[in-house]
Design a protein around this motif. Sequence first.
Motif, PDB file in Angstrom:
ATOM      1  N   MET A  11      -1.098 -11.234   6.426  1.00  0.00           N
ATOM      2  CA  MET A  11      -0.655  -9.998   6.103  1.00  0.00           C
ATOM      3  C   MET A  11       0.359  -9.590   7.334  1.00  0.00           C
ATOM      4  O   MET A  11      -0.006  -9.851   8.349  1.00  0.00           O
ATOM      5  N   LEU A  12       1.354  -9.017   7.003  1.00  0.00           N
ATOM      6  CA  LEU A  12       2.307  -8.515   8.037  1.00  0.00           C
ATOM      7  C   LEU A  12       2.378  -7.023   8.172  1.00  0.00           C
ATOM      8  O   LEU A  12       3.145  -6.535   8.858  1.00  0.00           O
ATOM      9  N   GLN A  13       1.698  -6.332   7.463  1.00  0.00           N
ATOM     10  CA  GLN A  13       1.746  -4.901   7.506  1.00  0.00           C
ATOM     11  C   GLN A  13       0.067  -4.271   7.240  1.00  0.00           C
ATOM     12  O   GLN A  13      -0.610  -4.979   6.551  1.00  0.00           O
ATOM     13  N   ASP A  14      -0.138  -2.941   7.367  1.00  0.00           N
ATOM     14  CA  ASP A  14      -1.448  -2.379   6.920  1.00  0.00           C
ATOM     15  C   ASP A  14      -1.759  -2.557   5.515  1.00  0.00           C
ATOM     16  O   ASP A  14      -2.860  -3.071   5.310  1.00  0.00           O
ATOM     17  N   ILE A  15      -0.859  -2.214   4.556  1.00  0.00           N
ATOM     18  CA  ILE A  15      -1.301  -2.276   3.287  1.00  0.00           C
ATOM     19  C   ILE A  15       0.054  -2.775   2.686  1.00  0.00           C
ATOM     20  O   ILE A  15       1.221  -2.456   3.017  1.00  0.00           O
ATOM     21  N   CYS A  16      -0.025  -3.270   1.488  1.00  0.00           N
ATOM     22  CA  CYS A  16       1.066  -3.644   0.477  1.00  0.00           C
ATOM     23  C   CYS A  16       0.511  -3.506  -0.945  1.00  0.00           C
ATOM     24  O   CYS A  16       0.268  -4.748  -1.550  1.00  0.00           O
ATOM     25  N   VAL A  17       0.386  -2.338  -1.450  1.00  0.00           N
ATOM     26  CA  VAL A  17      -0.384  -2.308  -2.816  1.00  0.00           C
ATOM     27  C   VAL A  17       0.784  -2.835  -3.842  1.00  0.00           C
ATOM     28  O   VAL A  17       1.725  -2.629  -3.739  1.00  0.00           O
ATOM     29  N   ALA A  18       0.025  -3.707  -4.655  1.00  0.00           N
ATOM     30  CA  ALA A  18       0.933  -4.415  -5.695  1.00  0.00           C
ATOM     31  C   ALA A  18       1.533  -3.670  -6.347  1.00  0.00           C
ATOM     32  O   ALA A  18       0.846  -3.047  -7.075  1.00  0.00           O
ATOM     33  N   ASP A  19       2.785  -3.690  -6.971  1.00  0.00           N
ATOM     34  CA  ASP A  19       3.762  -3.314  -7.711  1.00  0.00           C
ATOM     35  C   ASP A  19       3.775  -4.280  -9.168  1.00  0.00           C
ATOM     36  O   ASP A  19       4.446  -4.978  -9.215  1.00  0.00           O
ATOM     37  N   LEU A  20       2.417  -4.184  -9.934  1.00  0.00           N
ATOM     38  CA  LEU A  20       2.332  -5.027 -10.765  1.00  0.00           C
ATOM     39  C   LEU A  20       3.685  -4.774 -12.462  1.00  0.00           C
ATOM     40  O   LEU A  20       3.489  -5.926 -12.740  1.00  0.00           O
ATOM     41  N   ALA A  21       4.225  -3.978 -12.200  1.00  0.00           N
ATOM     42  CA  ALA A  21       5.246  -3.654 -13.139  1.00  0.00           C
ATOM     43  C   ALA A  21       6.638  -4.404 -12.668  1.00  0.00           C
ATOM     44  O   ALA A  21       7.554  -4.270 -13.513  1.00  0.00           O
ATOM     45  N   SER A  22       6.761  -4.745 -11.347  1.00  0.00           N
ATOM     46  CA  SER A  22       7.943  -5.091 -10.844  1.00  0.00           C
ATOM     47  C   SER A  22       8.407  -6.301 -11.500  1.00  0.00           C
ATOM     48  O   SER A  22       7.499  -7.233 -11.571  1.00  0.00           O
ATOM     49  N   ALA A  23       9.871  -6.412 -11.676  1.00  0.00           N
ATOM     50  CA  ALA A  23      10.087  -7.522 -12.515  1.00  0.00           C
ATOM     51  C   ALA A  23      10.654  -8.689 -11.117  1.00  0.00           C
ATOM     52  O   ALA A  23      11.099  -9.963 -11.483  1.00  0.00           O
TER      53      ALA A  23
END
Length: 217
Positions: A28-40
């Motif tokens: 990981m390169l940042q604290d958090i990266c919550v997934a945008d499961l709807a992103s195209a």
Amino acid sequence: MATAAVCRMLVIMAIILVAGRVSADPDMLQDICVADLASAVKVNGFVCKSNTSADDFFSTLLANPGSTNNTFGSLVTGANVQRIPGLNTLGVSLSRIDYAPGGLNPPHTHPRATEIVFVLYGELEVGFITTANVLYSKTIKNGEIFVFPRGLVHFQKNNGIVPAAVIAAFNSQLPGTQTISTTLFGASPSVPDNVLSKAFQITIPEVQNIKSKFAPK
């Protein structure tokens, strides 16, 4: 009983921490990266979403037994990035596997992760096969642990007369699963009959009969 429950939770937490430290996923390169499961947008993982909350890191998925009323008599409930978006980039996930008496988690592989299971209750015959076709197998019971190396074919079977369950930890946010029988006989488009006939040394009608059992319902 309270002490036993605390010990179990400590073991499960240790499994999670160990799996996370020995990550098979990119760092990981940042604290958090919550997934945008709807992103195209498609990347190696998932795009980060902007609006996040504690709920992105929380789940009750594994709190209760799953239904094992199916062909194999087992159910895998995955707590991976597709179900818990906060796992994105963290390199760890869990599953709960429930087994009816006689239930089988059939031979399969996880191409992106090593797996370690902790038996919640019951007794299981487990094993994996190396690339030299050597079987490593053992019977494990309540409170015991077994490890399946990354990418190797493995299985779990409940030979008991009572239900069993495990918590499985993976060093990947999305370990992937390829069940051998379903992959070969239930693929779409279908694997050619003559390929499977030669590979398994069975007749084409036998191949077609097996395929019919894996056809989409």
